[in-house]
Design a protein around this motif. Structure first.
Motif, mmCIF file in Angstrom:
data_model
loop_
_atom_site.group_PDB
_atom_site.id
_atom_site.type_symbol
_atom_site.label_atom_id
_atom_site.label_comp_id
_atom_site.label_asym_id
_atom_site.label_seq_id
_atom_site.Cartn_x
_atom_site.Cartn_y
_atom_site.Cartn_z
ATOM 1 N N ASP A 123 8.580 2.588 -3.598
ATOM 2 C CA ASP A 123 8.820 2.813 -4.910
ATOM 3 C C ASP A 123 10.154 2.394 -5.528
ATOM 4 O O ASP A 123 10.028 2.012 -6.604
ATOM 5 C CB ASP A 123 8.595 4.623 -5.087
ATOM 6 C CG ASP A 123 7.006 4.870 -5.158
ATOM 7 O OD1 ASP A 123 6.889 3.630 -4.322
ATOM 8 O OD2 ASP A 123 6.896 5.218 -4.496
ATOM 9 N N GLY A 124 11.551 2.531 -5.041
ATOM 10 C CA GLY A 124 12.958 2.488 -5.532
ATOM 11 C C GLY A 124 13.127 1.268 -6.137
ATOM 12 O O GLY A 124 13.369 0.326 -7.346
ATOM 13 N N LEU A 125 12.115 0.368 -4.980
ATOM 14 C CA LEU A 125 12.385 -1.567 -4.822
ATOM 15 C C LEU A 125 11.711 -1.830 -5.726
ATOM 16 O O LEU A 125 11.621 -2.682 -7.115
ATOM 17 C CB LEU A 125 12.095 -1.657 -4.076
ATOM 18 C CG LEU A 125 13.552 -1.361 -3.392
ATOM 19 C CD1 LEU A 125 13.299 -1.716 -1.355
ATOM 20 C CD2 LEU A 125 14.609 -1.796 -3.185
ATOM 21 N N THR A 126 10.212 -1.389 -5.886
ATOM 22 C CA THR A 126 8.999 -2.003 -6.553
ATOM 23 C C THR A 126 8.978 -1.168 -8.062
ATOM 24 O O THR A 126 8.944 -1.955 -9.120
ATOM 25 C CB THR A 126 7.814 -0.935 -6.534
ATOM 26 O OG1 THR A 126 7.489 -0.091 -6.498
ATOM 27 C CG2 THR A 126 7.410 -1.888 -5.237
ATOM 28 N N GLY A 127 9.479 0.135 -8.637
ATOM 29 C CA GLY A 127 10.075 0.039 -9.382
ATOM 30 C C GLY A 127 11.232 -0.379 -10.587
ATOM 31 O O GLY A 127 11.483 -0.831 -11.734
ATOM 32 N N ALA A 128 12.401 -0.866 -9.636
ATOM 33 C CA ALA A 128 13.045 -1.726 -10.068
ATOM 34 C C ALA A 128 12.726 -3.565 -10.417
ATOM 35 O O ALA A 128 12.733 -4.684 -10.701
ATOM 36 C CB ALA A 128 14.174 -2.202 -8.939
ATOM 37 N N GLY A 129 11.637 -3.641 -10.263
ATOM 38 C CA GLY A 129 10.413 -5.438 -10.244
ATOM 39 C C GLY A 129 10.422 -5.651 -9.633
ATOM 40 O O GLY A 129 9.936 -7.507 -9.535
ATOM 41 N N TYR A 130 10.568 -5.299 -8.336
ATOM 42 C CA TYR A 130 10.503 -6.348 -7.417
ATOM 43 C C TYR A 130 9.451 -5.907 -6.037
ATOM 44 O O TYR A 130 8.465 -5.311 -6.086
ATOM 45 C CB TYR A 130 12.466 -5.962 -6.580
ATOM 46 C CG TYR A 130 13.406 -6.570 -6.585
ATOM 47 C CD1 TYR A 130 13.067 -7.397 -7.358
ATOM 48 C CD2 TYR A 130 13.756 -5.625 -6.951
ATOM 49 C CE1 TYR A 130 14.357 -7.677 -7.702
ATOM 50 C CE2 TYR A 130 15.220 -5.488 -7.956
ATOM 51 C CZ TYR A 130 15.320 -6.875 -8.458
ATOM 52 O OH TYR A 130 16.144 -6.476 -9.328
ATOM 53 N N ASP A 131 8.505 -6.805 -5.570
ATOM 54 C CA ASP A 131 7.706 -6.569 -3.974
ATOM 55 C C ASP A 131 8.144 -6.599 -2.983
ATOM 56 O O ASP A 131 9.593 -7.018 -3.000
ATOM 57 C CB ASP A 131 7.395 -8.351 -3.951
ATOM 58 C CG ASP A 131 5.805 -7.672 -2.998
ATOM 59 O OD1 ASP A 131 5.424 -6.894 -2.688
ATOM 60 O OD2 ASP A 131 5.304 -9.017 -2.905
ATOM 61 N N VAL A 132 8.264 -5.905 -1.809
ATOM 62 C CA VAL A 132 8.520 -5.195 -0.756
ATOM 63 C C VAL A 132 7.242 -6.181 0.501
ATOM 64 O O VAL A 132 5.990 -5.472 0.053
ATOM 65 C CB VAL A 132 8.408 -3.525 -0.516
ATOM 66 C CG1 VAL A 132 9.525 -3.531 0.737
ATOM 67 C CG2 VAL A 132 9.634 -3.479 -1.348
ATOM 68 N N ILE A 133 7.825 -6.508 1.192
ATOM 69 C CA ILE A 133 6.777 -7.522 1.792
ATOM 70 C C ILE A 133 8.235 -7.250 3.537
ATOM 71 O O ILE A 133 8.759 -7.699 3.708
ATOM 72 C CB ILE A 133 7.084 -9.265 1.898
ATOM 73 C CG1 ILE A 133 6.240 -9.592 -0.034
ATOM 74 C CG2 ILE A 133 6.088 -9.815 2.880
ATOM 75 C CD1 ILE A 133 6.654 -10.459 -0.195
ATOM 76 N N ALA A 134 6.565 -6.865 4.094
ATOM 77 C CA ALA A 134 6.950 -7.063 5.486
ATOM 78 C C ALA A 134 6.459 -8.345 6.554
ATOM 79 O O ALA A 134 4.982 -8.342 6.636
ATOM 80 C CB ALA A 134 6.606 -5.137 6.518
ATOM 81 N N VAL A 135 7.180 -8.845 7.538
ATOM 82 C CA VAL A 135 6.375 -9.345 7.942
ATOM 83 C C VAL A 135 7.118 -9.241 9.703
ATOM 84 O O VAL A 135 7.728 -8.496 10.331
ATOM 85 C CB VAL A 135 6.962 -10.995 8.094
ATOM 86 C CG1 VAL A 135 6.472 -11.577 9.891
ATOM 87 C CG2 VAL A 135 6.474 -11.661 7.256
ATOM 88 N N ASP A 136 5.368 -7.837 9.924
ATOM 89 C CA ASP A 136 5.590 -8.424 11.816
ATOM 90 C C ASP A 136 5.692 -9.084 12.988
ATOM 91 O O ASP A 136 5.389 -10.515 12.610
ATOM 92 C CB ASP A 136 4.184 -6.912 11.653
ATOM 93 C CG ASP A 136 4.551 -6.702 13.633
ATOM 94 O OD1 ASP A 136 4.948 -6.659 13.932
ATOM 95 O OD2 ASP A 136 3.219 -6.565 14.003
ATOM 96 N N GLN A 137 7.132 -8.620 13.179
ATOM 97 C CA GLN A 137 8.026 -10.172 14.594
ATOM 98 C C GLN A 137 7.657 -8.975 15.640
ATOM 99 O O GLN A 137 7.682 -10.207 16.508
ATOM 100 C CB GLN A 137 8.931 -9.948 13.937
ATOM 101 C CG GLN A 137 9.443 -10.977 12.619
ATOM 102 C CD GLN A 137 11.130 -11.050 12.801
ATOM 103 O OE1 GLN A 137 11.563 -10.288 13.117
ATOM 104 N NE2 GLN A 137 11.454 -11.232 11.908
#
Length: 675
Positions: A596-610
């Motif tokens: 929420d801190g990252l999205t609140g600053a305007g950024y998407d948050v993406i995870a790729v399962d490796q």
């Protein structure tokens, strides 16, 4: 058997060994004896698919004996019923452990050269091979795929599953003994040694690839109870069933041929390993290590980091990427421009990279947006940092944001923390931020006091700085300063975490690993480093960045650290963070706060399962996290995306450090010192 290319000396030796072993098998007991041996040569053709096709590709999976120029490999034999493995798995893992020159010869299509009658197969060598073969393949428990092989005497030959491996004589673990085994017979000394073999997830005989899909990439994050509210790792290090002998051994180690300690270090107890990975820039030396106060702990950390890099360099999940252009995928794919590009000059002068073309098909992998709770396509080059083809060479990515944990939630949390740590470090460096120093003089934690004392014995003072910018999570930069100003003058490191004390300790532990060796590294390369100081474009590699600041004359570029804005006790420095820090006992709450801190600053948050099949067996998960717009860590002065991204200019204002955006004239155009 006929081959597509001219027979090599190894082919001829293979025929002789096959004939000799077949004759001995025919003279054997028949029913109840070992299965008929099938021999193939190993080391005269590329089995990884880069160079000339392997003429034995069709039958290698069924091989029970593989002949190299120096030894005979017998197996795989034994292992549990769920450990599907074949001769091709063995061959692929063996080739990855060869030297740089040998791999280049095999994988770049060079014709093998050698003695006409080599290897020499004496009668007594063949007898030794047959005796070993009979021992490991005799009896109801010794057929491939059956549990736990035992020879006639109840044990494997010579150095069997209990074989000791590694520099410290680490015994094979229960996880190793449950795996199929490979026995090596040295043709010169006749010494035998047995090693466990992990199934190869890219083996074309064992794995049938399926297309990567959006649905398969969808992540459902769940409540994740922690051992206690202040702990962020779900399990202890020694609770993971790591097959340590299978991870590092000279025949089929998944991570490398060996793991070694550094007994000369007087600050930490480092353990490391290495192996070559072929990527878009050729063979890269990938090193994995652990630095703790005990070698046993460091060894476990090293194995975990090695597994993380194993998963991060290439996709090893039995899926094929999506191949299409960004223009065709707009609306369901991440725009690579949001993660930053190099300057036009770099693309014009660097032969290893080319500008991104939205109309050019490139490989993509599916990830999951935690902001939108939806699948999203990510360029394979941004998710797997040694993957890629010539068409998508628009950027060199590294292991930024890759992390391993006991659950997806734990792995994502630590991946995001690494992105926040490196973003903050670059914002402070390039933005000339005046940081608050954390007063360590009154530190009561024994680990911190011990580290400060050990650094002092080397003539260093160690400092820690609160490096937070516009994101609340604690980030700490550690700086070791050589008191007499000699070679190895400055050494940096950083860490991020929810617990300020643990974060300080992590940053200090890392910087202490570097300082015993930095003065010698600088002395060995002094002329080269001084040349870099005069011309930053000669800073090209990871090691160049850290070692450059070992030059006493480079200390002038770190004035902001040497003259902090304030010095505060730790509790006071992070007083504003403590009320925000979740203490619910659920790791998902910690992850949500960071997301929420990252999205609140305007950024998407993406995870790729490796996560690889090997890691699934061990209860591990690995992810690559991507936050488009955060400053990415790059190495090489001409490949610095961060210098040209909007966040470098806007984040200081968002953090309240200045009233306006950072002007171009105030950006510190000097290579960063991140190690």
């Amino acid at each position: 058997m006929t081959t597509a290319t001219a027979p090599t000396p190894l082919d001829a030796a293979r025929a002789r060994l096959q004939s000799a072993l077949s004759a001995r098998h025919a003279d054997g007991p028949g029913e109840g004896g070992p299965p008929a041996p099938y021999v193939v040569p190993l080391g005269a053709a590329d089995v990884l698919g880069f160079g000339h096709p392997d003429p034995y590709a069709g039958t290698r999976p069924a091989a029970t004996v593989q002949l190299t120029s120096r030894a005979v490999l017998i197996g795989p034999w034994g292992g549990g019923p769920d450990a599907a493995v074949c001769g091709q798995c063995l061959a692929m893992r063996w080739q990855r452990l060869r030297s740089r020159s040998e791999r280049e010869a095999l994988e770049l299509g060079h014709e093998p050269q050698g003695a006409v009658d080599w290897p020499v197969l004496t009668e007594y060598a063949v007898d030794a091979v047959w005796a070993t073969y009979s021992a490991v393949f005799t009896g109801p428990r010794s057929t491939p795929g059956a549990p736990g092989p035992e020879g006639p005497t109840g044990s494997a030959p010579s150095a069997g599953p209990e074989a000791r491996t590694g520099p410290e004589g680490a015994a094979a673990t229960p996880a190793d003994r449950a795996l199929p085994q490979v026995t090596r017979v040295d043709l010169v000394t006749l010494a035998t040694a047995t090693f466990p073999l992990l199934p190869e997830p890219l083996c074309p005989a064992c794995v049938h690839e399926v297309p990567d899909t959006a649905e398969a990439a969808r992540m459902t994050l769940a409540p994740t109870p922690k051992p206690d509210p202040g702990t962020y790792r779900l399990r202890t290090l020694d609770s993971y069933p790591l097959p340590t002998a299978a991870l590092a051994n000279p025949v089929c180690g998944a991570l490398g041929s060996d793991i070694w300690i550094n007994p000369t270090s007087t600050t930490t107890a480092p353990v490391a390993g290495t192996h070559f990975v072929r990527g878009y820039a050729g063979l890269n030396d990938v090193t994995w290590s652990g630095q703790a106060n005990r070698y046993a702990t460091s060894r476990t950390l090293a194995h975990l980091e090695g597994l993380e890099r194993y998963a991060g360099t290439h996709r090893r999940r039995g899926t094929t990427p999506v191949l299409d252009s960004y223009r065709n995928l707009t609306g369901q794919a991440l725009n690579p421009a949001d993660c930053g590009f190099y300057t036009p000059r770099t693309y014009a002068t660097d032969p290893l990279v080319s500008p991104f073309d939205p109309d050019r098909p490139i490989p993509w992998v599916w990830g999951h947006s935690l902001r939108d709770d939806a699948p999203i396509l990510v360029p394979a080059r941004l998710a797997h940092y040694s993957a890629g083809v010539d068409a998508d060479n628009f950027v060199f990515e590294c292991s930024n944001g890759c992390a391993t944990g006991g659950s997806l939630e734990e792995a994502i949390l630590f991946g995001l923390l690494e992105l926040v740590e490196r973003d903050a470090f670059l914002l402070a460096w390039y933005g000339r931020a005046r940081l608050t120093e954390i007063d360590l003089t009154g530190a009561t934690a024994p680990a911190v006091r011990s580290m400060l004392d050990r650094a002092a014995l080397h003539g260093y003072d160690v400092h820690a700085f609160d490096t937070r910018m516009d994101l609340a999570v604690p980030v700490v930069t550690a700086l070791a300063v050589r008191r007499d100003g000699g070679p190895g003058t400055l050494s940096f490191s950083a860490a991020a975490g929810f617990d300020p004390s643990d974060t300080v300790e992590a940053a200090l532990s890392e910087v202490l690993t570097y300082i015993p060796h930095l003065p010698y590294q600088v002395a060995e390369r002094r002329a080269e480093l001084e040349d870099m100081e005069r011309d930053f474009t000669k800073v090209r590699h990871l090691k160049d960045h850290a070692q450059l600041y070992g030059l006493p004359s480079m200390a002038r570029h770190a004035a902001e650290y040497l003259e902090p804005a304030a010095v505060l006790p730790m509790a006071e420095a992070f007083a504003d963070w403590e009320p925000l820090r979740p203490r619910t006992g659920d790791l998902l709450d910690d992850l949500r706060l960071l997301r929420d801190g990252l999205t609140g600053a305007g950024y998407d948050v993406i995870a790729v399962d490796q996560t690889t099949p090997e890691q699934h067996r061990m209860g591990l998960h690995t992810v690559s996290t991507v936050v488009p717009g955060l400053l990415p860590l790059d190495f090489g002065w001409s490949r610095q995306r961060a210098l040209h991204m909007p966040r470098l200019r806007t984040a200081p204002r968002a953090a309240g450090r200045r009233a306006d955006d950072l002007p171009e004239a105030e950006i510190k155009a000097v290579p960063h010192p991140f190690p």
